[in-house]
Scaffold this active site. Sequence first.
Site, PDB file in Angstrom:
ATOM      1  N   GLY A  79      64.419  44.007  33.145  1.00 48.11           N
ATOM      2  CA  GLY A  79      63.206  44.031  32.328  1.00 48.11           C
ATOM      3  C   GLY A  79      63.531  43.920  30.848  1.00 48.11           C
ATOM      4  O   GLY A  79      64.477  44.537  30.361  1.00 48.11           O
ATOM      5  N   ASP A 133      54.889  45.529  22.258  1.00 55.78           N
ATOM      6  CA  ASP A 133      55.524  45.677  23.577  1.00 55.78           C
ATOM      7  C   ASP A 133      54.389  45.642  24.598  1.00 55.78           C
ATOM      8  O   ASP A 133      53.583  46.566  24.671  1.00 55.78           O
ATOM      9  CB  ASP A 133      56.276  47.025  23.593  1.00 55.78           C
ATOM     10  CG  ASP A 133      56.693  47.457  24.985  1.00 55.78           C
ATOM     11  OD1 ASP A 133      56.859  46.589  25.853  1.00 55.78           O
ATOM     12  OD2 ASP A 133      56.873  48.682  25.184  1.00 55.78           O
ATOM     13  N   ILE A 134      54.327  44.567  25.379  1.00 54.06           N
ATOM     14  CA  ILE A 134      53.185  44.369  26.287  1.00 54.06           C
ATOM     15  C   ILE A 134      53.567  44.734  27.719  1.00 54.06           C
ATOM     16  O   ILE A 134      54.536  44.195  28.272  1.00 54.06           O
ATOM     17  CB  ILE A 134      52.678  42.907  26.224  1.00 54.06           C
ATOM     18  CG1 ILE A 134      52.425  42.503  24.759  1.00 54.06           C
ATOM     19  CG2 ILE A 134      51.403  42.743  27.062  1.00 54.06           C
ATOM     20  CD1 ILE A 134      52.257  41.009  24.557  1.00 54.06           C
ATOM     21  N   TYR A 187      48.773  46.701  25.336  1.00 61.26           N
ATOM     22  CA  TYR A 187      49.537  46.128  24.223  1.00 61.26           C
ATOM     23  C   TYR A 187      49.934  47.320  23.353  1.00 61.26           C
ATOM     24  O   TYR A 187      49.060  48.015  22.839  1.00 61.26           O
ATOM     25  CB  TYR A 187      48.663  45.191  23.371  1.00 61.26           C
ATOM     26  CG  TYR A 187      48.253  43.893  24.004  1.00 61.26           C
ATOM     27  CD1 TYR A 187      47.262  43.846  24.981  1.00 61.26           C
ATOM     28  CD2 TYR A 187      48.835  42.683  23.609  1.00 61.26           C
ATOM     29  CE1 TYR A 187      46.866  42.634  25.555  1.00 61.26           C
ATOM     30  CE2 TYR A 187      48.448  41.467  24.173  1.00 61.26           C
ATOM     31  CZ  TYR A 187      47.466  41.458  25.139  1.00 61.26           C
ATOM     32  OH  TYR A 187      47.073  40.268  25.690  1.00 61.26           O
ATOM     33  N   HIS A 188      51.228  47.556  23.171  1.00 60.92           N
ATOM     34  CA  HIS A 188      51.684  48.673  22.354  1.00 60.92           C
ATOM     35  C   HIS A 188      52.214  48.096  21.041  1.00 60.92           C
ATOM     36  O   HIS A 188      53.262  47.456  21.008  1.00 60.92           O
ATOM     37  CB  HIS A 188      52.781  49.448  23.105  1.00 60.92           C
ATOM     38  CG  HIS A 188      53.195  50.721  22.443  1.00 60.92           C
ATOM     39  ND1 HIS A 188      54.310  51.423  22.820  1.00 60.92           N
ATOM     40  CD2 HIS A 188      52.643  51.426  21.421  1.00 60.92           C
ATOM     41  CE1 HIS A 188      54.428  52.503  22.062  1.00 60.92           C
ATOM     42  NE2 HIS A 188      53.436  52.523  21.202  1.00 60.92           N
ATOM     43  N   ASN A 228      51.793  46.309  31.697  1.00 60.05           N
ATOM     44  CA  ASN A 228      50.739  45.954  32.641  1.00 60.05           C
ATOM     45  C   ASN A 228      49.394  46.558  32.269  1.00 60.05           C
ATOM     46  O   ASN A 228      48.356  46.066  32.702  1.00 60.05           O
ATOM     47  CB  ASN A 228      51.135  46.380  34.057  1.00 60.05           C
ATOM     48  CG  ASN A 228      52.257  45.498  34.589  1.00 60.05           C
ATOM     49  OD1 ASN A 228      52.212  44.280  34.465  1.00 60.05           O
ATOM     50  ND2 ASN A 228      53.280  46.119  35.147  1.00 60.05           N
ATOM     51  N   THR A 229      49.404  47.610  31.443  1.00 61.86           N
ATOM     52  CA  THR A 229      48.131  48.254  31.108  1.00 61.86           C
ATOM     53  C   THR A 229      47.768  48.143  29.628  1.00 61.86           C
ATOM     54  O   THR A 229      46.604  48.193  29.286  1.00 61.86           O
ATOM     55  CB  THR A 229      48.147  49.753  31.493  1.00 61.86           C
ATOM     56  OG1 THR A 229      49.260  50.380  30.857  1.00 61.86           O
ATOM     57  CG2 THR A 229      48.267  49.935  33.001  1.00 61.86           C
ATOM     58  N   ASP A 240      61.988  45.149  28.401  1.00 60.28           N
ATOM     59  CA  ASP A 240      61.840  46.433  27.709  1.00 60.28           C
ATOM     60  C   ASP A 240      63.148  47.233  27.773  1.00 60.28           C
ATOM     61  O   ASP A 240      63.572  47.838  26.779  1.00 60.28           O
ATOM     62  CB  ASP A 240      60.658  47.238  28.264  1.00 60.28           C
ATOM     63  CG  ASP A 240      60.566  47.198  29.792  1.00 60.28           C
ATOM     64  OD1 ASP A 240      61.381  46.503  30.432  1.00 60.28           O
ATOM     65  OD2 ASP A 240      59.674  47.876  30.336  1.00 60.28           O
ATOM     66  N   ARG A 241      63.820  47.205  28.940  1.00 53.63           N
ATOM     67  CA  ARG A 241      65.120  47.884  29.052  1.00 53.63           C
ATOM     68  C   ARG A 241      66.141  47.239  28.116  1.00 53.63           C
ATOM     69  O   ARG A 241      66.925  47.929  27.454  1.00 53.63           O
ATOM     70  CB  ARG A 241      65.645  47.798  30.489  1.00 53.63           C
ATOM     71  CG  ARG A 241      64.952  48.735  31.463  1.00 53.63           C
ATOM     72  CD  ARG A 241      65.366  48.461  32.897  1.00 53.63           C
ATOM     73  NE  ARG A 241      66.766  48.754  33.162  1.00 53.63           N
ATOM     74  CZ  ARG A 241      67.422  48.350  34.263  1.00 53.63           C
ATOM     75  NH1 ARG A 241      66.808  47.618  35.164  1.00 53.63           N
ATOM     76  NH2 ARG A 241      68.693  48.668  34.430  1.00 53.63           N
TER      77      ARG A 241
END
Lengths: 205, 205
Positions: free
Chosen positions: A72, A5-6, A11-12, A8-9, A74-75
Amino acid sequence: MLLCDIGNTSYHFYDGERDYREDVKSYNPLTCKQKVYYINVNSQLQESLKALDNWIDISLHVSWDKYYETMGIDRIMACEAVQNALIIDAGSAITVDIVKDGKHQGGFITPGASMMNKSYAKLSSKLAYSFNFDLDLDKMPKNSQDAITYGFLAPLRAEVIRHEMPIVLTGGDAEKLHTIFPEASIDKSLLFRGMQIIIKKGGLC
Amino acid sequence: MLLCDIGNTSYHFYDGERDYREDVKSYNPLTCKQKVYYINVNSQLQESLKALDNWIDISLHVSWDKYYETMGIDRIMACEAVQNALIIDAGSAITVDIVKDGKHQGGFITPGASMMNKSYAKLSSKLAYSFNFDLDLDKMPKNSQDAITYGFLAPLRAEVIRHEMPIVLTGGDAEKLHTIFPEASIDKSLLFRGMQIIIKKGGLC
């Protein structure tokens, strides 16, 4: 299966068991030789990731007609992970989405704790307090720290509760918000579970 | 009787009939030869106003034990003007105070429309929209502009409504918020009415 999950700060990453983060500024996705299934909200990385064969953008496999165009990714992944729930993703922004019978009913966005703290401090140096997440929201505040904590948390709680839905908390501030939603479940892997569902549905592996 | 509510940007005068503003940067209080009863939240002006005999600081005549030490004097004046009400003062900050039987029950503070707009824009350029104050808050949002408008307004509405009190709106954004609190009354002179009550109680004129 490696998921990512990328933002703005960072890479997860999530390998199905553990999750870890790499800094966007220092991490080079070329160094990863495994197949990575990813979602990305960082527009600056979009083109470079597209060029890598082993990085699979799973947003291309979402049924977008269930959501809205500018929502988004992610949502959307969080929504894909539930059938009936109100999802609170508490990070730099707090997004609240409602899913009923697997269908997205809509959602809203409000600034997260860090941004709200900054806003109060800008309004007045007399409001430059940190939040007290243990505040009793059933009592009206009678000092400045409580007045800003209540102003941040009580309206959100009132709006969320009136929907009378099971609540799922995710994101970096999930634990902090658990104090005002004690009935909620916490699922820090919610987005990754949504990604796994999309990968399976799309027959991607 | 000339009243003045002094903030960080303007002197807001009220002569009992009409109100007008003078810019803090350009207005010289020495030029006013009338007696002026004032409240002031601008710490930079505090000393110079104290030196003027015809400028009367009415905060010295407030029963502070009814409130808390760091509560803004503007909020206190609004509270003095009502016996039973939930007061929403919508300006750069939105303050919400509850008064029952003339007693302050507490209150909270949340950033106003302008600060919230800036916060959303900082979170993401995709959220840099103005608010749509005509949004139907009984429908969950399905686009970005509605998602931020709802995120700003619906939690505030839910929290305010649950107190089941008569609502009084004041401040520069009172009309904008009237769309989400149609049952509220608007009183743009609320602070000045509170000031008049304090002046009368204190036998100041």
